[in-house]
Design an enzyme around this catalytic site. Structure first.
Site, PDB file in Angstrom:
ATOM      1  N   ASP A 122      43.818   4.159 113.036  1.00 31.49           N
ATOM      2  CA  ASP A 122      43.609   3.844 114.449  1.00 31.49           C
ATOM      3  C   ASP A 122      42.271   3.147 114.667  1.00 31.49           C
ATOM      4  O   ASP A 122      41.308   3.399 113.948  1.00 31.49           O
ATOM      5  CB  ASP A 122      43.675   5.139 115.277  1.00 31.49           C
ATOM      6  CG  ASP A 122      43.916   4.860 116.751  1.00 31.49           C
ATOM      7  OD1 ASP A 122      44.342   3.738 117.092  1.00 31.49           O
ATOM      8  OD2 ASP A 122      43.668   5.769 117.568  1.00 31.49           O
TER       9      ASP A 122
ATOM     10  N   ASN B  42      54.743   2.867 120.132  1.00 34.35           N
ATOM     11  CA  ASN B  42      54.031   1.576 120.175  1.00 34.35           C
ATOM     12  C   ASN B  42      54.870   0.447 120.769  1.00 34.35           C
ATOM     13  O   ASN B  42      54.341  -0.613 121.119  1.00 34.35           O
ATOM     14  CB  ASN B  42      53.520   1.179 118.779  1.00 34.35           C
ATOM     15  CG  ASN B  42      52.331   2.000 118.306  1.00 34.35           C
ATOM     16  OD1 ASN B  42      52.171   2.281 117.116  1.00 34.35           O
ATOM     17  ND2 ASN B  42      51.468   2.409 119.225  1.00 34.35           N
TER      18      ASN B  42
HETATM   19  C1  IPE Z   1      48.985   5.992 116.518  1.00 32.72           C
HETATM   20  O1  IPE Z   1      48.018   5.200 117.140  1.00 32.72           O
HETATM   21  C2  IPE Z   1      50.003   5.139 115.851  1.00 32.72           C
HETATM   22  C3  IPE Z   1      49.544   4.283 114.769  1.00 32.72           C
HETATM   23  C4  IPE Z   1      48.342   4.217 114.240  1.00 32.72           C
HETATM   24  C5  IPE Z   1      50.552   3.448 114.202  1.00 32.72           C
HETATM   25  P1  IPE Z   1      48.054   4.905 118.699  1.00 32.72           P
HETATM   26  O2  IPE Z   1      46.828   4.118 118.985  1.00 32.72           O
HETATM   27  O3  IPE Z   1      49.333   4.296 119.074  1.00 32.72           O
HETATM   28  O4  IPE Z   1      47.968   6.364 119.310  1.00 32.72           O
HETATM   29  P2  IPE Z   1      47.687   6.851 120.818  1.00 32.72           P
HETATM   30  O5  IPE Z   1      48.698   6.192 121.693  1.00 32.72           O
HETATM   31  O6  IPE Z   1      46.296   6.433 121.160  1.00 32.72           O
HETATM   32  O7  IPE Z   1      47.820   8.334 120.764  1.00 32.72           O
HETATM   33  C1  IPE Z   2      46.072   1.135 115.343  1.00 36.48           C
HETATM   34  O1  IPE Z   2      45.073   0.507 116.058  1.00 36.48           O
HETATM   35  C2  IPE Z   2      47.161   0.199 114.932  1.00 36.48           C
HETATM   36  C3  IPE Z   2      48.448   0.419 115.609  1.00 36.48           C
HETATM   37  C4  IPE Z   2      48.720   1.353 116.456  1.00 36.48           C
HETATM   38  C5  IPE Z   2      49.494  -0.504 115.272  1.00 36.48           C
HETATM   39  P1  IPE Z   2      45.189   0.343 117.641  1.00 36.48           P
HETATM   40  O2  IPE Z   2      45.879  -0.937 117.938  1.00 36.48           O
HETATM   41  O3  IPE Z   2      45.792   1.548 118.250  1.00 36.48           O
HETATM   42  O4  IPE Z   2      43.660   0.226 118.029  1.00 36.48           O
HETATM   43  P2  IPE Z   2      42.968   0.865 119.312  1.00 36.48           P
HETATM   44  O5  IPE Z   2      43.234   2.327 119.288  1.00 36.48           O
HETATM   45  O6  IPE Z   2      43.527   0.177 120.509  1.00 36.48           O
HETATM   46  O7  IPE Z   2      41.511   0.549 119.091  1.00 36.48           O
HETATM   47 MG    MG Z   3      45.041   3.287 118.976  1.00 35.43          MG
END
Ligand code: IPE
Ligand code: IPE
Ligand code: MG
Length: 252
Positions: free
Chosen positions: A22, A70
């Site tokens: 993340d 997502n």
């Molecule tokens: C969790 O990250 C899913 C992945 C890293 C693929 P998110 O960024 O989607 O999680 P939330 O929504 O902040 O909990």
């Molecule tokens: C994790 O990084 C990757 C996926 C969920 C695909 P994020 O895209 O959630 O990054 P933040 O949390 O917005 O910084």
């Molecule tokens: Mg995230």
């Protein structure tokens, strides 16, 4: 000695590390770049951590790449993530072969495009007999989906009289989950500062050690990984027992 249902392991290198990667979006934002820039940098971090896991003797690395939630992101970001996944699969395949990595994808494939599904099938087939680390990528995955699909399989078996409802135990049920053939995660890592599971491996994380770090995924390198492993090695895993019991177990 009663070994119980869960194997007590001493402070050894985790067999299975599961990571929520993340912080890509925030990493890009800090650099005034579009979110996609962060996702691309995230793929490079995957390579470094895969190598670090191999060097450390980890047997299974599971990465959360795209959750069932997502899909709620802006459609352009979803499309870019899918394209990135597809191109990473094909462009990194040689490297996976070279490193002897066995690739597995878990999640609901029905939600993925035909093209991506065939890229996945190709990569899995090509690496299926590799004897090095197993890399599990969770794509369109949700822990609740996993438990539900297992429940459906069990229900069908009961309907077909292949098993009775009385014979359903946690072990029998768990055999229907994704990656049932692999050891459960010993160490869970979430980068990016949030301290939540976000519908990752809900069942499989029942006795996993949790490690959270503020480091954003593209910055998570082998040094940061070594710190996570070091922290894990300090933990005492008790699996419901007392500390004294665990210590005497390790003395025998
Ligand atoms: C969790 O990250 C899913 C992945 C890293 C693929 P998110 O960024 O989607 O999680 P939330 O929504 O902040 O909990
Ligand atoms: C994790 O990084 C990757 C996926 C969920 C695909 P994020 O895209 O959630 O990054 P933040 O949390 O917005 O910084
Ligand atoms: Mg995230």
């Amino acid at each position: 000695m009663d070994s119980g249902q869960v194997e007590v392991r001493s402070s050894k290198i985790p067999r299975h590390v599961a990571i929520i990667m993340d912080g890509n979006g925030r990493w890009a934002k800090q650099r005034n770049r579009p979110r996609f820039y962060g996702h691309r940098a995230g793929v490079e971090a995957v390579e470094e951590i895969l190598q670090a896991c191999t060097n450390a003797g980890v047997q299974v690395l599971t990465l959360f790449a795209f959750s069932s939630e997502n899909w709620h992101r802006p459609s352009q970001e979803v499309q870019l993530l899918m394209d990135l996944f597809k191109s990473a699969l094909s462009s990194r395949l040689d490297r996976l072969q070279e490193w002897n990595v066995r690739l597995r994808i878990i999640g609901d494939r029905n939600g993925l495009s035909e093209e991506l599904r065939s890229e996945i099938a190709k990569a899995e087939a090509l690496t299926a007999t590799n004897k090095g680390i197993t890399l599990v990528v969770a794509a369109n995955y949700g822990g609740r989906w996993d438990i539900t699909q297992a429940a459906k399989q069990v229900a069908v078996k009961v309907e077909n009289k292949q098993m009775t409802s009385d014979s359903i135990t946690p072990e029998v049920f768990a055999a229907h989950l994704s990656i049932a053939d692999l050891p459960e995660p010993d160490l869970f890592i979430r980068t990016g500062g949030e301290q939540r599971v976000s519908n990752f491996l809900l069942w499989q994380l029942a006795y996993t050690e949790f490690y959270f770090t503020d480091i954003l995924w593209p910055d998570f390198d082998k040094t940061a990984f070594a710190v996570a492993i070091e922290t894990f090695l300090q933990r005492e895993r008790r699996f419901g027992r007392t500390s004294d019991q665990v210590e005497s177990f390790h003395r025998v």
